[in-house]
Design an enzyme around this catalytic site. Structure first.
Site, PDB file in Angstrom:
ATOM      1  N   LYS A   1      -0.619   5.000   4.701  1.00 17.57           N
ATOM      2  CA  LYS A   1      -1.457   4.095   5.344  1.00 17.57           C
ATOM      3  C   LYS A   1      -1.208   3.991   6.958  1.00 17.57           C
ATOM      4  CE  LYS A   1      -3.907  -0.299   4.963  1.00 17.57           C
ATOM      5  NZ  LYS A   1      -5.104   0.018   5.255  1.00 17.57           N
TER       6      LYS A   1
ATOM      7  N   HIS B   1       0.859  -1.249   0.085  1.00 12.80           N
ATOM      8  CA  HIS B   1      -0.034  -0.055  -0.022  1.00 12.80           C
ATOM      9  C   HIS B   1       0.895   1.196  -0.045  1.00 12.80           C
ATOM     10  CE1 HIS B   1      -3.247  -2.787   1.301  1.00 12.80           C
ATOM     11  NE2 HIS B   1      -3.808  -1.757   0.991  1.00 12.80           N
TER      12      HIS B   1
END
Ligand SMILES: NC(=O)C1=CN([C@@H]2O[C@H](COP(=O)(O)OP(=O)(O)OC[C@H]3O[C@@H](n4cnc5c(N)ncnc54)[C@H](OP(=O)(O)O)[C@@H]3O)[C@@H](O)[C@H]2O)C=CC1
Ligand SMILES: O=C(O)C1=N[C@H](C(=O)O)C[C@H](O)C1
Length: 233
Positions: free
Chosen positions: A143, A139
């Site tokens: 995040k 990701h």
């Protein structure tokens, strides 16, 4: 004549990357967004009462606000991750309030179908024996939680099918929207199954679909993936 989506009123809780994408999808589908907020506890009760809340806030905000969400809204769709260790408390609050909750660690249809495939592969390889499962999730650097909610859900499916906890690795780099790889390593071969989100659009579309699904649904706690897979089979 009014249709179901023309009467639907949405409040967006968490006006960040996902909140903005949800706003775009609502506009494309002609669904009313009556409020968007980064302080859902402060939202007027009268606005909330008739609305479905779509929450893509932060793990800390959802932990602080879930009881208020359950009390205030007609129904709630939660995409926020990073709270699954308090799942039983969250579910109890919604049950007590009689408010419908639809939740998913990943609202994309691709991951929903991949999850069904992972369950099947895990069950069959568990019976065959000799395979070691693993998960890699990648990701963007912003995040807050690791492993991702999706990786935790996929790990639960592997564990249920094989009776073995998969090794999980998280990578945070650049602006990756989300890549999840589930692998099964054997002595002679390997199976990998991978989902890559090209943008946040699929997550937002799924969350808006979930909000439309709350209409006419008996009050309860629903996992989006289970609802969709049931409909597809
Ligand atoms: N289930 C799924 O399909 C998906 C889930 N997610 C999850 O959704 C969550 C949000 O992701 P993303 O949009 O990328 O994150 P962002 O950080 O871009 O957005 C989060 C937003 O929540 C706001 N916020 C903070 N406190 C509150 C509060 N009390 N009430 C309402 N909003 C608040 C933040 O405001 P401020 O910046 O002012 O603090 C921020 O604007 C994450 O948990 C992520 O893992 C993401 C994509 C898909
Ligand atoms: O934070 C994100 O961006 C995402 N979070 C979800 C997760 O934790 O699994 C879903 C998606 O992968 C994007």
């Amino acid at each position: 004549m009014e249709n179901a989506t023309s009467t639907l009123k949405i409040v967006i809780s968490g006006y960040g990357k996902m909140g903005k994408m949800v706003e775009q999808v609502l506009a494309q589908q002609g669904i009313a967004c009556v409020a968007k907020t980064c302080d859902v506890a402060a939202l007027d009760d009268a606005v909330a009462r008739d609305a479905v809340c779509i929450d893509f806030s932060t793990p800390a905000a959802f932990r602080a606000n879930y009881a208020e969400l359950a009390r205030k809204f007609k129904a709630v769709v939660v995409g926020t991750t990073g709270w699954y260790d308090i799942k039983q408390d969250v579910f109890a609050a919604f049950k007590q309030a009689g408010t419908t909750l639809i939740w998913a660690s990943n609202f994309s249809i691709g991951v929903t179908v991949m999850s069904a495939a992972v369950s099947l592969i895990s069950r069959l390889l568990g019976a065959a024996g000799g395979y070691s499962p693993y998960i890699v999730e990648k990701h963007h650097i912003h995040k807050l939680d690791a492993p991702s909610g999706t990786a935790k859900t996929l790990a639960g499916l592997v564990q249920a099918g094989m009776g073995v906890e998969p090794a999980v690795a998280s990578v945070r780099v650049g602006e990756i929207a989300g890549i999840h790889t589930v692998g099964f390593e054997g002595a002679c071969d390997r199976i990998t199954i991978e989902h890559e989100a090209f943008s946040r659009q699929g997550f937002a579309q799924g969350a808006v679909l979930a909000a439309t699904m709350t209409q006419g649904l008996a009050a309860g706690i629903y996992e989006f993936q289970e609802m969709i897979v049931k409909n597809l089979q």
